[in-house]
Scaffold this motif. Structure first.
Motif, PDB file in Angstrom:
ATOM      1  N   ALA A  69       0.837  -1.196   0.000  1.00 18.20           N
ATOM      2  CA  ALA A  69       0.000   0.000   0.000  1.00 18.20           C
ATOM      3  C   ALA A  69       0.876   1.252   0.000  1.00 18.20           C
ATOM      4  O   ALA A  69       2.075   1.197   0.289  1.00 18.20           O
ATOM      5  N   PRO A  70       0.289   2.411  -0.327  1.00 16.12           N
ATOM      6  CA  PRO A  70       1.072   3.650  -0.302  1.00 16.12           C
ATOM      7  C   PRO A  70       1.598   3.970   1.088  1.00 16.12           C
ATOM      8  O   PRO A  70       1.102   3.456   2.103  1.00 16.12           O
ATOM      9  N   ASP A  71       2.615   4.838   1.121  1.00 16.90           N
ATOM     10  CA  ASP A  71       3.137   5.297   2.403  1.00 16.90           C
ATOM     11  C   ASP A  71       2.061   6.053   3.172  1.00 16.90           C
ATOM     12  O   ASP A  71       1.076   6.540   2.602  1.00 16.90           O
ATOM     13  N   VAL A  72       2.278   6.174   4.467  1.00 17.20           N
ATOM     14  CA  VAL A  72       1.333   6.828   5.372  1.00 17.20           C
ATOM     15  C   VAL A  72       1.956   8.122   5.889  1.00 17.20           C
ATOM     16  O   VAL A  72       3.128   8.141   6.285  1.00 17.20           O
ATOM     17  N   ARG A  73       1.179   9.188   5.880  1.00 19.77           N
ATOM     18  CA  ARG A  73       1.660  10.483   6.391  1.00 19.77           C
ATOM     19  C   ARG A  73       1.329  10.606   7.875  1.00 19.77           C
ATOM     20  O   ARG A  73       0.202  10.345   8.294  1.00 19.77           O
ATOM     21  N   LEU A  74       2.328  11.001   8.648  1.00 14.94           N
ATOM     22  CA  LEU A  74       2.157  11.240  10.080  1.00 14.94           C
ATOM     23  C   LEU A  74       2.475  12.700  10.382  1.00 14.94           C
ATOM     24  O   LEU A  74       3.364  13.293   9.780  1.00 14.94           O
ATOM     25  N   SER A 122      -0.125  11.986  14.884  1.00 15.52           N
ATOM     26  CA  SER A 122      -1.439  11.906  14.243  1.00 15.52           C
ATOM     27  C   SER A 122      -1.288  11.275  12.875  1.00 15.52           C
ATOM     28  O   SER A 122      -0.391  11.630  12.102  1.00 15.52           O
ATOM     29  N   VAL A 123      -2.184  10.339  12.538  1.00 19.70           N
ATOM     30  CA  VAL A 123      -2.046   9.565  11.306  1.00 19.70           C
ATOM     31  C   VAL A 123      -3.074  10.008  10.269  1.00 19.70           C
ATOM     32  O   VAL A 123      -4.243  10.198  10.559  1.00 19.70           O
ATOM     33  N   ASP A 124      -2.622  10.150   9.034  1.00 20.07           N
ATOM     34  CA  ASP A 124      -3.471  10.538   7.909  1.00 20.07           C
ATOM     35  C   ASP A 124      -3.848   9.279   7.141  1.00 20.07           C
ATOM     36  O   ASP A 124      -3.267   8.973   6.098  1.00 20.07           O
ATOM     37  N   TYR A 125      -4.824   8.545   7.637  1.00 24.17           N
ATOM     38  CA  TYR A 125      -5.229   7.285   7.018  1.00 24.17           C
ATOM     39  C   TYR A 125      -6.080   7.535   5.766  1.00 24.17           C
ATOM     40  O   TYR A 125      -6.689   8.583   5.597  1.00 24.17           O
ATOM     41  N   ARG A 126      -6.117   6.542   4.894  1.00 25.32           N
ATOM     42  CA  ARG A 126      -6.916   6.637   3.682  1.00 25.32           C
ATOM     43  C   ARG A 126      -8.408   6.572   4.016  1.00 25.32           C
ATOM     44  O   ARG A 126      -8.818   5.899   4.963  1.00 25.32           O
ATOM     45  N   LEU A 127      -9.215   7.272   3.229  1.00 28.48           N
ATOM     46  CA  LEU A 127     -10.645   7.392   3.483  1.00 28.48           C
ATOM     47  C   LEU A 127     -11.463   6.543   2.519  1.00 28.48           C
ATOM     48  O   LEU A 127     -11.081   6.327   1.367  1.00 28.48           O
ATOM     49  N   ALA A 135      -8.359  -0.800   4.489  1.00 30.32           N
ATOM     50  CA  ALA A 135      -7.319   0.224   4.293  1.00 30.32           C
ATOM     51  C   ALA A 135      -7.185   1.189   5.470  1.00 30.32           C
ATOM     52  O   ALA A 135      -6.064   1.427   5.947  1.00 30.32           O
ATOM     53  N   PRO A 136      -8.285   1.777   5.990  1.00 26.75           N
ATOM     54  CA  PRO A 136      -8.092   2.760   7.068  1.00 26.75           C
ATOM     55  C   PRO A 136      -7.425   2.190   8.316  1.00 26.75           C
ATOM     56  O   PRO A 136      -6.463   2.777   8.832  1.00 26.75           O
ATOM     57  N   VAL A 137      -7.918   1.067   8.805  1.00 24.44           N
ATOM     58  CA  VAL A 137      -7.351   0.526  10.042  1.00 24.44           C
ATOM     59  C   VAL A 137      -5.943  -0.013   9.810  1.00 24.44           C
ATOM     60  O   VAL A 137      -5.074   0.080  10.700  1.00 24.44           O
ATOM     61  N   GLU A 138      -5.660  -0.540   8.627  1.00 21.93           N
ATOM     62  CA  GLU A 138      -4.305  -1.023   8.347  1.00 21.93           C
ATOM     63  C   GLU A 138      -3.319   0.142   8.274  1.00 21.93           C
ATOM     64  O   GLU A 138      -2.174   0.021   8.722  1.00 21.93           O
TER      65      GLU A 138
END
Length: 323
Positions: A69-74, A122-127, A135-138
């Motif tokens: 999956a794509p990287d996650v922004r924190l 703080s995590v910028d999860y996918r919507l 996807a969001p919880v992962e």
């Protein structure tokens, strides 16, 4: 909007004066959500930015996402002058699984840093619906794993990391804690679950009652779950990490703080989850705020009941992370 007869007087004034943003999702479909989200983002971009507090530093990192999956922004908040290694709160924003931006949480999270002297990530999860379950919880779990692995660099004590969130973020925080337990992942010291979105079945008395509600009503909730789960919403094939109220076993989870308003869809699922945590041997504190609607403290921060709710959360975090 018809005001409930039991609404708190301090909150009722703001509703009558039209001081709250209108969010009517009745009649909308999942396909309408991306366009509505863009409109909301454009409106937010036109607002005056939150003034930075010199006592808080804010930086952003992009960290590895779930497998493939794509990287996650924190977004990382820390005391400008930390007194050594600090505890941390890993935070997940709200928005019904379909809205929300981490920048909107700057005031709340900066306040936590100043009042507690801790770090916040703080995590910028996918919507959803573009990125449905899991996807969001992962994304949230991947960010937590990164924080635990990089605690030394962050100046964070890995044994004192709490997971928290509000609304959809509260539900994702509960799901992330379940994932950490079941995967033998990072040790979570505490759960701060603010009006969490926990149950896709929408069959509780409060879920059925609040067809007309301030901020988030039954129609909005059904739409949020539909976006996340598609046709699985309300059926048998739903993961406990997406809808933690479905979890049969809540033992072995970190101690928890759960709060919710009396006049909201989530009231009964939150109360039930808090009770089941306690019955499973998880030390749990629960607050039901009389006359309060969903997200009341953020919508009407000057109200006495809002100030009390914020203060109680700080007490719970201080006790969990500093004693």
């Amino acid at each position: 909007m018809t005001l409930h007869r039991n609404i708190d007087p301090g909150l009722a004034v703001a509703v009558r004066e039209g001081a709250l943003p209108a969010l009517d999702l009745g009649g909308m479909s999942v396909e309408d959500l991306p366009g509505l989200r863009r409109q909301m983002s454009e409106a937010i971009a036109m607002m005056e930015p939150f003034p930075r507090d010199e006592r808080v530093t804010i930086e952003e990192r992009t960290v590895p996402g779930p497998d493939g999956a794509p990287d996650v922004r924190l977004r990382i908040y820390r005391p400008a002058s930390p007194a050594g290694t600090t505890p941390a709160l890993y935070w997940i924003h709200g928005g019904g699984m379909i809205f929300g931006q981490i920048e909107m949480e700057d005031p709340r999270l900066s306040h936590y840093v100043v009042e507690l002297g801790c770090a916040v990530v703080s995590v910028d999860y996918r919507l959803a619906p573009e990125h449905p379950d899991p996807a969001p919880v992962e994304d949230c779990y991947a960010g937590l794993v990164w924080v635990a692995k990089n605690a030394a660099e962050l100046g964070v004590d890995p044994a004192r990391v709490a997971v928290g969130g509000i609304s959809a973020g509260g539900g994702l925080a509960a799901g992330t804690a379940l994932l950490a337990r079941d995967r033998g992942g990072p040790a979570v010291a505490f759960q701060l679950l603010i009006c969490p979105m926990l149950d896709d079945r929408n069959t509780t008395p409060s879920s059925l009652e609040f067809t007309d509600a301030v901020v988030w009503n039954r129609a909005a909730n059904l739409l949020g779950w539909k976006a996340l789960l598609g046709d699985r919403a309300g059926g048998e094939d739903v993961s406990v990490y997406a809808a933690p109220a479905r979890a049969a076993d809540l033992s072995g989870l970190p101690s928890a703080y759960v709060d919710v308003g009396e006049l909201e869809v989530f009231r009964d699922e939150c109360a039930g989850y808090a009770l089941r945590l306690a019955q499973a041997g998880v030390s749990t504190e629960f607050h039901l705020y009389p006359g309060a609607f969903h997200g009341f403290d953020g919508m009407v921060p000057a109200a006495e009941i809002s100030r009390r709710a914020v203060a109680e959360r700080l007490v719970a975090l201080r006790r969990a992370l500093f004693t």
